[in-house]
Design a protein around this motif. Structure first.
Motif, PDB file in Angstrom:
ATOM      1  N   TYR A  73       0.841  -1.205   0.000  1.00 43.00           N
ATOM      2  CA  TYR A  73       0.000   0.000   0.000  1.00 43.00           C
ATOM      3  C   TYR A  73       0.864   1.239   0.000  1.00 43.00           C
ATOM      4  N   VAL A  74       0.202   2.380  -0.235  1.00 41.29           N
ATOM      5  CA  VAL A  74       0.829   3.702  -0.193  1.00 41.29           C
ATOM      6  C   VAL A  74      -0.079   4.586   0.641  1.00 41.29           C
ATOM      7  N   ILE A  75       0.493   5.348   1.543  1.00 37.75           N
ATOM      8  CA  ILE A  75      -0.265   6.330   2.305  1.00 37.75           C
ATOM      9  C   ILE A  75       0.066   7.694   1.725  1.00 37.75           C
ATOM     10  N   ASP A  76      -0.981   8.388   1.286  1.00 39.69           N
ATOM     11  CA  ASP A  76      -0.802   9.720   0.717  1.00 39.69           C
ATOM     12  C   ASP A  76      -1.342  10.734   1.712  1.00 39.69           C
ATOM     13  N   ASN A  77      -0.453  11.319   2.509  1.00 40.78           N
ATOM     14  CA  ASN A  77      -0.849  12.273   3.535  1.00 40.78           C
ATOM     15  C   ASN A  77      -1.226  13.637   2.954  1.00 40.78           C
ATOM     16  N   ASN A  78      -0.955  13.828   1.693  1.00 38.40           N
ATOM     17  CA  ASN A  78      -1.278  15.106   1.061  1.00 38.40           C
ATOM     18  C   ASN A  78      -2.727  15.172   0.588  1.00 38.40           C
TER      19      ASN A  78
END
Length: 112
Positions: A105-110
């Motif tokens: 997975y990827v977490i995109d905090n933006n």
């Protein structure tokens, strides 16, 4: 019993069907439909690669994929050098598949 296939087949399949004392109906596709059916066939064969259970089955399915790729290259007049150049360019930009990396997975905090 009539089995509906509605798919692109290899050139000798109608002959093989007739030799088995069966009947078939075929049509010859125009260039646009042929190109589209080749792309669909590539997806079909790629799925069959996933279903292989032995090296021999894998070899057979990869050979089907290569046959379709060769047909697509001919339709679109793509030579091996163009493919090698594109392959190398993608490998240089994004890497290859040598390190066996599986992205979970990827977490995109933006974008919260």
């Amino acid at each position: 019993m009539k089995l509906i296939h509605n798919k692109l087949v290899r050139d000798k399949i109608p002959e093989i069907i007739n030799q088995a004392s069966k009947e078939c109906k075929i049509k010859i596709l125009n260039d646009d439909k042929y190109s589209n059916e080749l792309k669909k066939k590539l997806c079909e064969e790629a799925k069959e690669v996933l279903e292989t259970k032995s090296k021999q089955e894998l070899i057979g399915e990869i050979s089907d994929v290569l046959e379709i790729i060769d047909a697509l290259k001919e339709v679109y007049k793509i030579d091996d050098q163009e493919l090698i150049k594109a392959k190398n360019s993608k490998a240089n930009k994004n890497g290859a598949f040598k390190e066996k990396i599986f992205l979970e997975y990827v977490i995109d905090n933006n974008n919260e």
